[in-house]
Scaffold this motif. Structure first.
Motif, short mmCIF file in Angstrom:
data_model
loop_
_atom_site.label_atom_id
_atom_site.label_comp_id
_atom_site.label_asym_id
_atom_site.label_seq_id
_atom_site.Cartn_x
_atom_site.Cartn_y
_atom_site.Cartn_z
N ALA A 129 0.84 -1.21 0.00
CA ALA A 129 0.00 0.00 0.00
C ALA A 129 0.88 1.25 0.00
N LEU A 130 1.99 1.20 0.73
CA LEU A 130 2.91 2.34 0.72
C LEU A 130 3.53 2.53 -0.67
N LEU A 131 3.86 1.41 -1.30
CA LEU A 131 4.39 1.50 -2.67
C LEU A 131 3.37 2.16 -3.59
N GLN A 132 2.11 1.76 -3.43
CA GLN A 132 1.06 2.34 -4.29
C GLN A 132 0.89 3.81 -3.99
N ARG A 133 0.99 4.17 -2.71
CA ARG A 133 0.86 5.59 -2.36
C ARG A 133 2.00 6.39 -2.99
N ALA A 134 3.21 5.81 -2.91
CA ALA A 134 4.37 6.49 -3.50
C ALA A 134 4.18 6.62 -5.01
N ALA A 135 3.69 5.55 -5.64
CA ALA A 135 3.49 5.58 -7.10
C ALA A 135 2.45 6.63 -7.48
N ALA A 136 1.39 6.71 -6.69
CA ALA A 136 0.34 7.69 -6.99
C ALA A 136 0.90 9.10 -6.89
N ARG A 137 1.71 9.34 -5.87
CA ARG A 137 2.34 10.66 -5.70
C ARG A 137 3.14 11.04 -6.95
N LEU A 138 3.77 10.04 -7.56
CA LEU A 138 4.64 10.30 -8.71
C LEU A 138 3.90 10.19 -10.04
N ASN A 139 2.61 9.85 -9.94
CA ASN A 139 1.85 9.64 -11.17
C ASN A 139 2.40 8.48 -12.01
N VAL A 140 2.87 7.47 -11.32
CA VAL A 140 3.44 6.29 -11.99
C VAL A 140 2.47 5.13 -11.81
N THR A 141 2.22 4.39 -12.88
CA THR A 141 1.36 3.21 -12.75
C THR A 141 2.15 2.06 -12.14
#
Ligand code: HPA
Length: 264
Positions: A154-166
């Motif tokens: 979930a933290l990885l997904q949060r980080a990805a969302a912050r960066l606009n990375v899928t």
């Protein structure tokens, strides 16, 4: 038991010792952790390029802030993996983030895509825990449900969302290598539920989970798996695709470390 996963890009393992790191309570330490994380990422890029069998652990004080850090790119015998995983624990690590290069079994998840590993299927003969069990580290028969920590994911997904990375999610099939798979093997693995295939990560995860380290893993998709495209698989092709994805992965790892530090 021989384990030769270093034929693929080095699996990079990051050791996050953030137990005492809290942005609000100790911003200096949090800053130091971020600095260490950045350094580690640079090391990762270096080793990814080097792609050599290596085993390195460094630890110590950084920035006068008492942040212990460890880095270890794992190669060699299963016993070494076991030893290094446990060393991390002794040094106070509580989580590892593993990155790997992998072939995709999903057409829409092409070269350059990132995939958070949700689970694995092991086609690697043997098990790094074979042999007498040291009960001080973990049980004889460790469970591997949630081997890949959902909260870290979930933290990885949060980080990805912050960066606009899928950040895709999927099941990693671990194969011994060093040969790539055959198209028939890939078709079989797809039927069994695999989304990506690579030559690492499984032994490291087993050892880490056995001794209670939390695990997150990200696959960098470097190619469509054997038989899925006209492109011929080769190590050179893997390297060049991984190089193109390195920047995104680097940013994701840093953002993840920041998210992780906040939760410690
Ligand atoms: N198969 C196994 N390992 C890999 C692959 C692959 O297609 N791509 C990168 N590492």
């Amino acid at each position: 038991m021989a384990y030769t996963a270093m034929q693929e890009l080095a699996t990079q393992v990051f050791y996050l010792r953030a137990a005492h790191v809290c942005q609000d309570e100790d911003p200096m330490l949090a800053r130091a952790l971020r600095r260490v994380a950045r350094d580690e990422v640079l090391h990762m890029a270096f080793y990814r390029d080097a792609v050599k069998a290596h085993l390195e652990v460094s630890g110590g004080e950084r920035g006068g802030c008492g942040v212990r850090h460890q880095r270890c790119a794992i190669a060699g015998a299963a016993a070494e993996i076991e030893h290094q995983g446990r060393r991390l624990l002794a040094l106070g690590c509580e989580a590892v983030l593993i990155t790997n290069a992998a072939g995709s079994l999903r057409r829409e998840m092409g070269p350059g895509a990132l995939m958070a590993v949700t689970d694995h299927i092991s086609f690697i003969p043997g098990n790094p825990l074979i042999g007498p069990n040291d009960d001080a580290y973990g049980p004889r028969f460790p469970a591997l449900e949630d081997a890949y920590d959902p909260a870290l994911r979930a933290l990885l997904q949060r980080a990805a969302a912050r960066l606009n990375v899928t950040l895709n999610e999927g099941v990693y099939a671990g194969c011994l290598g060093p040969s790539f798979e055959t198209p028939a093997e890939i078709r079989a693995y797809a039927k069994l539920g695999a989304d990506a295939v690579g030559m690492s990560t499984v032994p490291e995860t087993i050892v880490a989970r056995h001794c209670g380290l939390r695990v997150a893993a990200v696959s960098v998709i470097t190619n469509l798996a054997a038989g899925m495209s006209d492109e011929k698989l080769s190590h050179e092709q893997t390297l060049s695709a991984a190089g193109r994805a390195a920047d995104t992965l680097t940013r994701l790892v840093i953002a993840f470390l920041e998210e992780y530090a906040r939760t410690a």
